[in-house]
Write a protein that holds these residues in place. Structure first.
Motif, PDB file in Angstrom:
ATOM      1  N   ALA A 198       6.699  74.028 -68.157  1.00  0.00           N
ATOM      2  CA  ALA A 198       5.728  73.105 -67.571  1.00  0.00           C
ATOM      3  C   ALA A 198       4.291  73.406 -68.001  1.00  0.00           C
ATOM      4  CB  ALA A 198       5.809  73.152 -66.041  1.00  0.00           C
ATOM      5  N   ARG A 199       4.096  74.478 -68.768  1.00  0.00           N
ATOM      6  CA  ARG A 199       2.737  74.864 -69.162  1.00  0.00           C
ATOM      7  C   ARG A 199       2.199  73.899 -70.223  1.00  0.00           C
ATOM      8  NH1 ARG A 199      -0.565  79.643 -68.940  1.00  0.00           N
ATOM      9  NH2 ARG A 199      -2.635  78.724 -69.147  1.00  0.00           N
ATOM     10  N   LEU A 249      -6.463  67.958 -70.833  1.00  0.00           N
ATOM     11  CA  LEU A 249      -7.094  69.102 -71.481  1.00  0.00           C
ATOM     12  C   LEU A 249      -6.515  70.385 -70.883  1.00  0.00           C
ATOM     13  CD1 LEU A 249     -10.767  67.758 -71.370  1.00  0.00           C
ATOM     14  CD2 LEU A 249      -9.042  67.435 -73.169  1.00  0.00           C
ATOM     15  N   PRO A 250      -5.873  71.244 -71.692  1.00  0.00           N
ATOM     16  CA  PRO A 250      -5.160  72.407 -71.164  1.00  0.00           C
ATOM     17  C   PRO A 250      -6.113  73.525 -70.738  1.00  0.00           C
ATOM     18  CG  PRO A 250      -5.036  72.392 -73.556  1.00  0.00           C
ATOM     19  CD  PRO A 250      -5.724  71.117 -73.159  1.00  0.00           C
ATOM     20  N   GLN A 280      -8.134  68.114 -66.433  1.00  0.00           N
ATOM     21  CA  GLN A 280      -8.013  69.487 -66.936  1.00  0.00           C
ATOM     22  C   GLN A 280      -6.981  70.194 -66.076  1.00  0.00           C
ATOM     23  OE1 GLN A 280     -12.714  69.800 -68.241  1.00  0.00           O
ATOM     24  NE2 GLN A 280     -11.827  71.530 -67.157  1.00  0.00           N
ATOM     25  N   GLU A 281      -5.927  70.683 -66.692  1.00  0.00           N
ATOM     26  CA  GLU A 281      -4.820  71.273 -65.932  1.00  0.00           C
ATOM     27  C   GLU A 281      -4.132  72.361 -66.744  1.00  0.00           C
ATOM     28  OE1 GLU A 281      -2.811  72.139 -63.792  1.00  0.00           O
ATOM     29  OE2 GLU A 281      -2.966  70.850 -62.041  1.00  0.00           O
ATOM     30  N   SER A 282      -3.442  73.235 -66.020  1.00  0.00           N
ATOM     31  CA  SER A 282      -2.628  74.268 -66.667  1.00  0.00           C
ATOM     32  C   SER A 282      -1.171  73.840 -66.804  1.00  0.00           C
ATOM     33  CB  SER A 282      -2.687  75.563 -65.847  1.00  0.00           C
ATOM     34  OG  SER A 282      -4.020  75.982 -65.644  1.00  0.00           O
ATOM     35  N   TRP A 283      -0.729  72.901 -65.952  1.00  0.00           N
ATOM     36  CA  TRP A 283       0.685  72.558 -65.860  1.00  0.00           C
ATOM     37  C   TRP A 283       0.858  71.044 -65.909  1.00  0.00           C
ATOM     38  CZ3 TRP A 283       2.504  77.323 -65.957  1.00  0.00           C
ATOM     39  CH2 TRP A 283       1.771  78.333 -65.350  1.00  0.00           C
ATOM     40  N   ARG A 332       4.397  78.954 -51.484  1.00  0.00           N
ATOM     41  CA  ARG A 332       3.402  78.560 -52.485  1.00  0.00           C
ATOM     42  C   ARG A 332       2.150  78.134 -51.727  1.00  0.00           C
ATOM     43  NH1 ARG A 332       7.588  74.742 -52.478  1.00  0.00           N
ATOM     44  NH2 ARG A 332       7.000  72.870 -51.301  1.00  0.00           N
ATOM     45  N   LEU A 333       1.064  77.980 -52.435  1.00  0.00           N
ATOM     46  CA  LEU A 333      -0.163  77.451 -51.847  1.00  0.00           C
ATOM     47  C   LEU A 333      -0.249  75.979 -52.221  1.00  0.00           C
ATOM     48  CD1 LEU A 333      -2.917  77.394 -50.577  1.00  0.00           C
ATOM     49  CD2 LEU A 333      -3.850  78.524 -52.584  1.00  0.00           C
ATOM     50  N   HIS A 334      -0.064  75.100 -51.214  1.00  0.00           N
ATOM     51  CA  HIS A 334       0.007  73.665 -51.477  1.00  0.00           C
ATOM     52  C   HIS A 334       1.082  73.419 -52.554  1.00  0.00           C
ATOM     53  CE1 HIS A 334      -3.448  73.169 -48.905  1.00  0.00           C
ATOM     54  NE2 HIS A 334      -4.177  73.946 -49.657  1.00  0.00           N
ATOM     55  N   SER A 335       0.708  72.808 -53.679  1.00  0.00           N
ATOM     56  CA  SER A 335       1.709  72.590 -54.739  1.00  0.00           C
ATOM     57  C   SER A 335       1.536  73.570 -55.893  1.00  0.00           C
ATOM     58  CB  SER A 335       1.595  71.158 -55.274  1.00  0.00           C
ATOM     59  OG  SER A 335       0.372  70.973 -55.973  1.00  0.00           O
ATOM     60  N   GLN A 336       0.614  74.513 -55.768  1.00  0.00           N
ATOM     61  CA  GLN A 336       0.332  75.404 -56.888  1.00  0.00           C
ATOM     62  C   GLN A 336       1.509  76.343 -57.156  1.00  0.00           C
ATOM     63  OE1 GLN A 336      -4.034  76.737 -57.017  1.00  0.00           O
ATOM     64  NE2 GLN A 336      -3.747  76.156 -54.886  1.00  0.00           N
ATOM     65  N   TRP A 337       1.882  76.434 -58.427  1.00  0.00           N
ATOM     66  CA  TRP A 337       2.964  77.289 -58.888  1.00  0.00           C
ATOM     67  C   TRP A 337       4.287  76.907 -58.214  1.00  0.00           C
ATOM     68  CZ3 TRP A 337       2.242  81.232 -62.619  1.00  0.00           C
ATOM     69  CH2 TRP A 337       0.901  81.440 -62.990  1.00  0.00           C
TER      70      TRP A 337
END
Length: 757
Positions: free
Chosen positions: A33-34, A442-443, A427-430, A614-619
């Motif tokens: 997913a990255r 934008l990664p 801008q996102e990591s996933w 998890r924290l909210h939807s993170q990870w």
């Protein structure tokens, strides 16, 4: 570390109750997913009209192509429509750091570009954020300034917990937290002799070790219960009239409402029992017990996440004032003890610095939960806290940090609204649903791949967040991305001030050093601090109860309300003329609750709480979160009687639905809920079975496809997800696979097609 390489994370030795959420995230840093390259939606490149955001494949591009396109679009929107057509979306996620804080970074960038439409409040306590200052003149007691655990233990005889104090929520805190004190704080209260009452539809909203009595009321009826308690105090003469006379205004008008002198309806325990389904005798007994003991009223932030969510806050303050314990150790009230990790900690002695965001020349704003309304109704108006706001016509969304396709309500409605702007940059990591619904992606790096400082207003620690890995692929820090964009737009010097990441960290630490030196607590030089990993400051102010100074001298320490007192009745709010939020606490039945006509069609009340893993939807893609999903789907907890009536067994795949949408979940049977109440954690990545269809089946278990997108009231316009009725049935037929953690389709196009823009 092994051979100079990081191999795992271990708990902080100074933390009495470290959270396990983060310990194995390192292993999932490079999941499928990255996002490792910039991407542009194929439909956006080809200028195709009528395509659906969230359904189109993406084209990988180089950084120059992506940034040139973003810069061109920002320039074009500013020139044609002005900066008031740009929405700066960010919810502050992706880092606990003081520098690499996505919200601060993107807002600083957009301010340098001439400003943007912003949002105010948050989804956690928006209603309280507006109503509490009307009642006590400040958000202290809601956000900061709480009575610490050290003063509750040994002084509180009875803790009445509206919404419980769920320890799953206390794992996390804005800015991080070095000492998770809530579990031990509660146990210290218990050891010192306090008894607990958990007022919640969910039994395990209170830790088993507390031995709390469980009053399993109907959801959304806490205010009715508090009114029934207030009526007993009035009828029995058990309220503190001296406190009310000296420290409050508006009680007589509230009293007329409770006794029925105003509307002919006495809000006695029998009236409250019919609404809450708590026996009238127990309501009466609880009221008398609260009047005889030093009682602390703790209320979870989550009670505001319902229609008329302002009222539980206002009513809890009023009830605490009637008991007279406000400002005393062990008495009074506090919000959020079960909502964030640092609440109840003794606060740090200095104000921590943050990245300056600059000044926003655009005055337009919206309440945070009204984003779909804004996109769907440009030029429309919304009432908010005595104002009439005009919704701007948004042409460009720039989002960094957060995931609106998790935290917003009625996600199918949001999808429809999300189609209206001409450009969405993320801008996102996933590859979250928000990234999938972007035109330009934008990664961005994660906290594992950059250096930062972490510290919180509810903590005494400042921590070094060390970079452990190089960024994968072509991912860049938010700061680097926005710095390159600012160079293209002509304001690089204003945005960066000529500083590198390391320069900014030393600049921020210097401010901390100066603050610490001013109170006689010198800190080590930066390099020494960076090598040691953290520094700790000692509180310089003696612990005090919330509003203790006000109680000691209400004239010298007047509150920020117009009267300077606690406003049980607010003339300011009354003057707004809101029928859904009059100038004193009141009970109004929400449109969706178990007493509503709609319950005949949808007879289960859905509570969507924060997740434990998890924290909210993170990870959410990480192993620790996925281990809580039988068959890969978010579980829905339901009472065994409700399951048996529907032929549902443990682990069955079920369809949860109402008029707004439907989802698949895994049935988890538990008698820790009252019958007719079901519970799902938020944060499962939104995964529609057919991305081309808005409103189709969601297959992963995101409860916000079901929750209503309505404001709490015209006062605060907060989110109302916990006023939600649903039905559940066993799913029949082939079960579609969950695709949430797979990347979207990636395609290539010819140079000629790419030039179509």
């Amino acid at each position: 570390m092994r051979d100079g390489r990081p191999t795992g994370l271990i708990p902080f030795e100074r933390d009495p109750a470290p959270s396990p959420i983060g310990l194995d995230l390192m292993a999932d840093r490079l999941s499928p997913a990255r996002i490792t390259r910039p991407h542009i939606s194929r439909a956006y490149l080809q200028k195709r009209q009528g395509s659906i955001r969230g359904a189109e494949p993406f084209v990988p591009v180089d950084w120059d192509t992506a940034l040139d396109l973003v810069a061109e679009e920002i320039t074009a929107v500013r020139a044609e429509f002005g900066n008031g057509a740009i929405f700066g979306g960010s919810y502050g996620w992706s880092s606990a750091g003081r520098f690499h804080h996505a919200q601060s970074q993107v807002h600083r960038f957009l301010n340098c570009a001439g400003g943007y439409v912003r949002s105010v409040q948050n989804y956690s306590f928006a209603a309280g954020d507006v109503v509490v200052p009307h009642v006590v003149g400040t958000t202290r007691g809601l956000v900061t300034g709480h009575t610490p655990w050290t003063l509750l233990a040994g002084s509180t005889e009875l803790m009445v917990m509206f919404g419980g104090i769920p320890l799953r929520n206390t794992q996390v805190n804005a800015g991080g937290v070095g000492r998770h004190a809530a579990p031990e704080g509660l146990l210290e209260c218990r050891r010192a002799g306090a008894s607990f009452v958990n007022i919640s539809p969910i039994r395990d909203d209170a830790a088993e070790e507390l031995g709390a009595e469980w009053l399993a009321l109907r959801p959304n009826t806490d205010v009715a219960l508090m009114l029934g308690i207030a009526e007993v105090l009035i009828a029995e003469g058990r309220y503190d009239s001296d406190f009310l006379d000296r420290y409050t205004v508006g009680f007589e008008r509230f009293k007329a409402y409770v006794t029925g002198a105003e509307d002919g309806v006495r809000k006695d325990p029998e009236w409250a029992a019919a609404i809450t389904q708590i026996p009238a005798a127990r309501i009466r007994a609880l009221a008398l017990e609260m009047s005889q003991k030093r009682t602390f009223i703790a209320m979870n932030w989550a009670l505001q996440r319902a229609q008329y969510g302002e009222q539980p806050y206002w009513m809890a303050i009023t009830l605490a004032a009637m008991l007279g314990g406000i400002g005393q150790p062990g008495g009074g009230f506090g919000f959020g003890y079960g909502s964030a990790g640092g609440i109840g900690n003794v606060p740090g002695p200095i104000k921590w610095p943050s990245l300056p965001q600059g000044t926003n020349p655009v005055r337009a704003f919206i309440p945070v939960a009204r984003i779909a309304d804004m996109l769907l109704n440009p030029g429309g108006t919304v009432e908010y806290d005595g104002q009439a706001l005009t919704y701007p016509d948004i042409r460009l969304i720039y989002w960094a940090g957060g995931n609106p396709f998790h935290h917003h309500q009625d996600l199918n409605r949001l999808r429809r609204a999300w189609q209206r702007p001409r450009t969405v940059v993320v801008q996102e990591s996933w590859w979250t649903a928000t990234a999938r619904h972007a035109d330009i992606v934008l990664p961005a790096t994660t906290f594992f791949e950059r250096n930062d400082l972490a510290c919180s207003s509810r903590d005494n620690f400042v921590s070094a967040s060390h970079k452990l890995f190089d960024a994968p692929g072509e991912a860049l820090d938010d700061y680097e991305i926005l710095g390159r964009l600012s160079a293209r737009l002509g304001f690089e010097d204003a945005f960066t001030e000529g500083r590198s990441e390391g320069d900014w960290l030393r600049w921020l630490y210097r401010i901390i050093e100066e603050g610490a030196a001013a109170i006689g607590q010198p800190l080590p030089p930066f390099d020494e601090f960076w090598a040691s990993g953290y520094a700790e400051l000692t509180p310089t102010v003696a612990s005090e109860a919330y509003l203790e100074r006000f109680r000691t001298d209400p004239v010298a320490n007047r509150l920020g309300t117009p009267s300077g007192l606690i406003e049980i009745g607010s003339e300011a709010v009354r003057s707004f003329g809101y029928d859904d939020c009059p100038g004193r606490p009141n009970w109004r039945p929400p449109l969706e609750w178990l007493g509503a006509p709609l319950a005949a069609q949808y007879p289960l009340h859905l509570m969507s709480n924060q997740p434990a893993r998890r924290l909210h939807s993170q990870w959410d893609h990480a192993r620790y979160s996925r281990e809580s999903k039988p068959g890969g789907r978010e579980p829905v907890r339901m009472h065994p009687d409700d399951a048996a009536a529907r032929g549902i067994a443990q682990g069955d795949v079920v369809r949860v639905f109402n008029g707004r949408g439907s989802l698949l979940a895994s049935a988890d049977l538990s008698d820790a809920l009252r019958p007719q109440v079901v519970q799902m954690a938020t944060g499962a990545w939104f995964d529609p079975s057919d991305p081309q269809e808005i409103g189709g089946l969601e297959r992963h278990g995101n409860p916000n496809v079901l929750t209503p997108d309505i404001g709490t009231s015209r006062l605060a316009q907060g989110p109302s997800p916990n006023s939600c009725l649903v039905q559940i049935e066993k799913f029949v037929g082939p079960v579609p696979p969950v695709r949430a953690f797979e990347p979207p389709q990636v395609v290539s196009i010819s140079e000629r097609e790419g030039r179509a823009r």
